[in-house]
Design a protein around this motif. Structure first.
Motif, PDB file in Angstrom:
ATOM      1  N   ARG A  48      -7.421  -6.221  -1.545  1.00  0.00           N
ATOM      2  CA  ARG A  48      -8.267  -5.658  -2.601  1.00  0.00           C
ATOM      3  C   ARG A  48      -7.421  -4.982  -3.679  1.00  0.00           C
ATOM      4  N   GLN A  49      -6.382  -4.306  -3.262  1.00  0.00           N
ATOM      5  CA  GLN A  49      -5.499  -3.673  -4.246  1.00  0.00           C
ATOM      6  C   GLN A  49      -4.847  -4.723  -5.139  1.00  0.00           C
ATOM      7  N   ALA A 107      -7.304  -3.954   2.706  1.00  0.00           N
ATOM      8  CA  ALA A 107      -7.015  -2.974   1.651  1.00  0.00           C
ATOM      9  C   ALA A 107      -5.938  -3.487   0.700  1.00  0.00           C
ATOM     10  N   LEU A 125       0.809  -1.220   0.000  1.00  0.00           N
ATOM     11  CA  LEU A 125       0.000   0.000   0.000  1.00  0.00           C
ATOM     12  C   LEU A 125       0.842   1.268   0.000  1.00  0.00           C
TER      13      LEU A 125
END
Length: 199
Positions: A189-190, A186, A63
């Motif tokens: 999902r990325q 997150a 991220l």
């Protein structure tokens, strides 16, 4: 600065800090048994800090690539082993409290905590290249993933009720636990979005 703590050198400050804390508490309380109540919660908190970074290292690297996340990824094994060392110490303190005082724990609590320590032991013993080869990469990854999520759940289950009943600045473990889960979701999902764009 971070280079000073690369690889196994991470253990040096961890061991020194843990030894200094335990020694100071025993000295202040006047004995090992008397110091137990003051050592158990802080060692759990100390261990959770290392667990948080081991649990989120790959998510942070995906991220927010940068110096810090790269350091965490390079040293995730040793950060996890530092957690095992601290939380193993916490386990010894808890067992000492049960054996040497009138303290007790309900059977379900002992079972759930014992299972967490079995996962921790298995993950510790396999946190090396030989362990990956022996288990196979797929099974090794499954063990460490399931074990880390179970330990995360135990932290959340044991700390969240305390925060609800007695809100205080000390209730940071469930908050950070939710942050850790959010980072994992997150990053997942990325990764899925990136995979979809490449197909």
């Amino acid at each position: 600065m971070l280079a000073l703590f690369e690889g196994k050198r991470i253990f040096v400050p961890v061991i020194l800090l843990l030894a200094a804390f335990i020694t100071s508490q025993i000295s202040a309380a006047g004995g090992y048994v008397a110091a137990l109540p003051d050592m158990m919660i802080p060692t759990a908190h100390m261990g959770f800090i290392f667990f948080f970074f081991a649990f989120t290292a790959s998510s942070l690297a995906r991220l927010a690539p940068g110096t810090g996340p790269r350091f965490l990824m390079r040293n995730r094994r040793y950060i996890g082993l530092s957690f095992a060392l601290i939380h193993g110490t916490h386990g010894v303190l808890v067992l000492s409290n049960l054996a040497l005082t009138d303290a007790s724990r309900p059977a379900p609590v002992l079972f759930a905590g014992g299972l967490a320590y079995l996962f921790l032991l298995a993950m510790t013993l396999t946190s090396n290249n030989a362990g990956v080869r022996a288990f196979g990469a797929k099974h090794w990854k499954r063990l460490h993933k399931q074990g880390s999520y179970y330990i995360w759940a135990i932290f959340m289950i044991t700390s969240t009720p305390k925060l609800i009943m007695e809100p205080s600045p000390k209730g940071w473990i469930p908050i950070l636990g939710l942050v850790a889960l959010g980072l994992r979701i997150a990053a997942y999902r990325q990764g899925k979005r990136k995979q979809a764009t490449q197909e």
